[in-house]
Design a protein around this motif. Structure first.
Motif, short mmCIF file in Angstrom:
data_model
loop_
_atom_site.label_atom_id
_atom_site.label_comp_id
_atom_site.label_asym_id
_atom_site.label_seq_id
_atom_site.Cartn_x
_atom_site.Cartn_y
_atom_site.Cartn_z
N LYS A 141 0.23 -1.71 3.16
CA LYS A 141 0.18 -0.65 2.21
C LYS A 141 0.14 0.63 3.05
O LYS A 141 0.21 1.75 2.59
N ARG A 142 -0.19 0.68 4.22
CA ARG A 142 -0.09 1.91 5.03
C ARG A 142 -0.94 3.04 4.62
O ARG A 142 -0.54 4.29 4.57
N PRO A 194 -2.32 6.64 -0.34
CA PRO A 194 -1.22 7.44 -1.61
C PRO A 194 -1.32 8.80 -0.98
O PRO A 194 -0.60 9.26 -1.79
N GLY A 195 -1.79 9.35 -0.09
CA GLY A 195 -1.70 10.85 -0.02
C GLY A 195 -0.34 11.21 0.26
O GLY A 195 0.07 12.19 -0.34
N ASN A 196 0.31 10.35 1.01
CA ASN A 196 1.83 10.88 1.47
C ASN A 196 2.86 10.17 0.45
O ASN A 196 4.12 10.34 0.44
N SER A 197 2.42 9.31 -0.54
CA SER A 197 3.23 8.69 -1.62
C SER A 197 2.32 8.54 -2.66
O SER A 197 1.49 8.02 -2.93
N PRO A 198 2.91 9.38 -3.83
CA PRO A 198 2.20 9.24 -5.08
C PRO A 198 2.50 8.08 -5.97
O PRO A 198 1.81 7.79 -7.02
N THR A 199 3.38 6.96 -5.53
CA THR A 199 3.73 5.70 -6.22
C THR A 199 2.18 5.03 -6.33
O THR A 199 1.63 4.83 -5.57
N CYS A 200 2.02 4.43 -7.65
CA CYS A 200 0.98 3.54 -8.01
C CYS A 200 0.96 2.22 -6.86
O CYS A 200 2.06 1.68 -6.83
N GLY A 219 -3.60 4.78 -12.86
CA GLY A 219 -2.05 5.05 -12.99
C GLY A 219 -1.58 6.06 -14.03
O GLY A 219 -0.37 6.08 -14.36
N ALA A 220 -2.50 6.97 -14.36
CA ALA A 220 -1.83 7.72 -15.65
C ALA A 220 -0.88 8.69 -15.14
O ALA A 220 0.03 9.07 -15.87
N ASN A 221 -0.92 9.36 -13.78
CA ASN A 221 -0.25 10.24 -13.47
C ASN A 221 0.60 9.97 -12.26
O ASN A 221 1.28 10.50 -11.68
N GLN A 237 8.27 2.96 -11.01
CA GLN A 237 9.73 3.06 -11.53
C GLN A 237 9.93 1.83 -12.26
O GLN A 237 11.06 1.81 -13.12
N GLN A 238 9.19 0.72 -12.22
CA GLN A 238 9.45 -0.51 -12.79
C GLN A 238 9.08 -0.17 -14.30
O GLN A 238 9.86 -0.87 -15.08
N LEU A 239 8.32 0.96 -14.65
CA LEU A 239 8.04 1.05 -16.04
C LEU A 239 8.95 1.93 -16.77
O LEU A 239 8.74 2.24 -17.75
N GLU A 240 10.19 2.44 -16.12
CA GLU A 240 11.14 3.47 -16.53
C GLU A 240 12.06 2.56 -17.44
O GLU A 240 12.98 3.12 -18.32
N ASN A 241 12.10 1.07 -17.15
CA ASN A 241 13.20 0.62 -17.85
C ASN A 241 12.36 -0.51 -18.54
O ASN A 241 12.35 -1.67 -17.79
N LEU A 242 11.98 -0.35 -19.73
CA LEU A 242 11.11 -1.49 -20.44
C LEU A 242 11.92 -2.77 -21.00
O LEU A 242 11.74 -3.58 -21.58
N ARG A 243 13.30 -2.60 -20.55
CA ARG A 243 14.52 -3.84 -21.46
C ARG A 243 14.42 -4.82 -20.29
O ARG A 243 14.86 -5.99 -20.63
#
Length: 296
Positions: A86-87, A161-167, A235-237, A241-247
């Motif tokens: 996770k670096r 997560p300082g350099n990456s905002p991804t959950c 994870g509110a903010n 990316q996986q949650l952008e396509n719920l289909r």
């Protein structure tokens, strides 16, 4: 005296520091019965994945965490490999390996307290996202402040997560090894679609579709599976990316922490998901690290 230990340590560079130190240390050979089994210098095996690439090739056994056999070291150290991936801090591997696989010298060299605190402060948010606290066995107050020790380098920085905002549970590399690590760190895994993702306080709440197939049931009972709602902690903010396509269909992994179920990993699952299928197949034959004992 503190030792600033680069990732690729040349052991010969360290020896003059140890020999000329003004401090007096008890050698490993003189520890005797107070330590238990007499320490031996052994090769770091290739399947000790946490430390095989740390930069030196020989370690002392028993180690500084009182693991007496290589089998015990591998089982406990394996739990920490995903955190290194996770670096969250550039010194994570050096800090952990100084304890799990201490460099083969005539005396024990512990990590400095400032290195422990730096790694702890950077990596605790990642661990908490997966439902794990910073363990008591790595309580930073146990480590020296001013004796000879392995210190945080001035170039050691928090990388995530300082350099990456991804959950953290969403920042998943699509490789068999990484997916298998997430499966092992999770209590259960299911294949399903997500009906809705909404913000609840500082978390993100995931409502699942009714059709759910267990891929790793763990202790999840049928009634719990039917009512299952997952939370992406803090994870509110942060983007996922996986949650952008719920289909899409997803392999969704989780752990029960308290009365809630936390999302620990999410991978898209379609006809091209060969790495996911390989990881699930290997899960049936591979023994996972025991996280519950490692993070106490």
């Amino acid at each position: 005296m503190c030792i600033f230990w680069p990732p690729r340590l040349v052991l010969a560079m360290l020896m003059p520091i140890l020999v000329t130190s003004e401090y007096e240390y008890v050698s490993w050979k003189d520890l005797g019965d107070s330590y238990g089994k007499s320490p031996q210098c052994v090769d770091i095996p290739e399947d000790l994945r946490l430390c095989y690439t740390v930069g030196y090739h020989r370690m002392l056994l028993p180690n500084l965490l009182e693991h007496e056999t290589m089998a015990e070291v591998k089982q406990q150290a394996g739990s920490w490999v995903p955190l290194v991936h996770k670096r969250c801090h550039s010194g994570t591997q050096v800090f952990l390996c100084s304890l799990f696989a201490p460099v083969c010298l005539d005396r024990p060299i512990y990590p400095c307290r400032n290195l422990c605190e730096s790694v702890r402060d950077s990596c605790t948010p990642i661990m908490e996202a997966f439902g794990f606290p910073w363990p008591e066995m790595l309580n930073c107050s146990k480590f020296p402040q001013d004796d000879m020790c392995i210190a945080a380098n001035v170039t050691d920085v928090a990388q995530s997560p300082g350099n990456s905002p991804t959950c953290p549970p969403c920042d998943n590399e699509m490789s068999t090894e990484v997916i298998l690590e997430h499966l092992c760190a999770s209590e259960f895994a299911i294949r399903t679609k997500i009906k809705e993702a909404k913000i609840e306080n500082v978390d993100k709440k995931l409502i699942l579709q009714k059709k759910r197939k267990q891929m790793k049931p763990g202790s999840l009972k049928k009634e719990e599976l039917r009512k299952l709602v997952l939370y992406l902690k803090n994870g509110a903010n942060c983007p996922c990316q996986q949650l952008e396509n719920l289909r899409s269909n997803y392999l969704i992994m989780g752990r029960k922490v308290g009365k809630r179920y936390l999302l620990t990993g999410i991978h898209k699952w379609d006809k091209s998901s060969k790495e996911v299928k390989k990881a699930l197949k290997r899960l049936q034959s591979q023994k996972c690290p025991i996280y519950e004992t490692s993070f106490k």
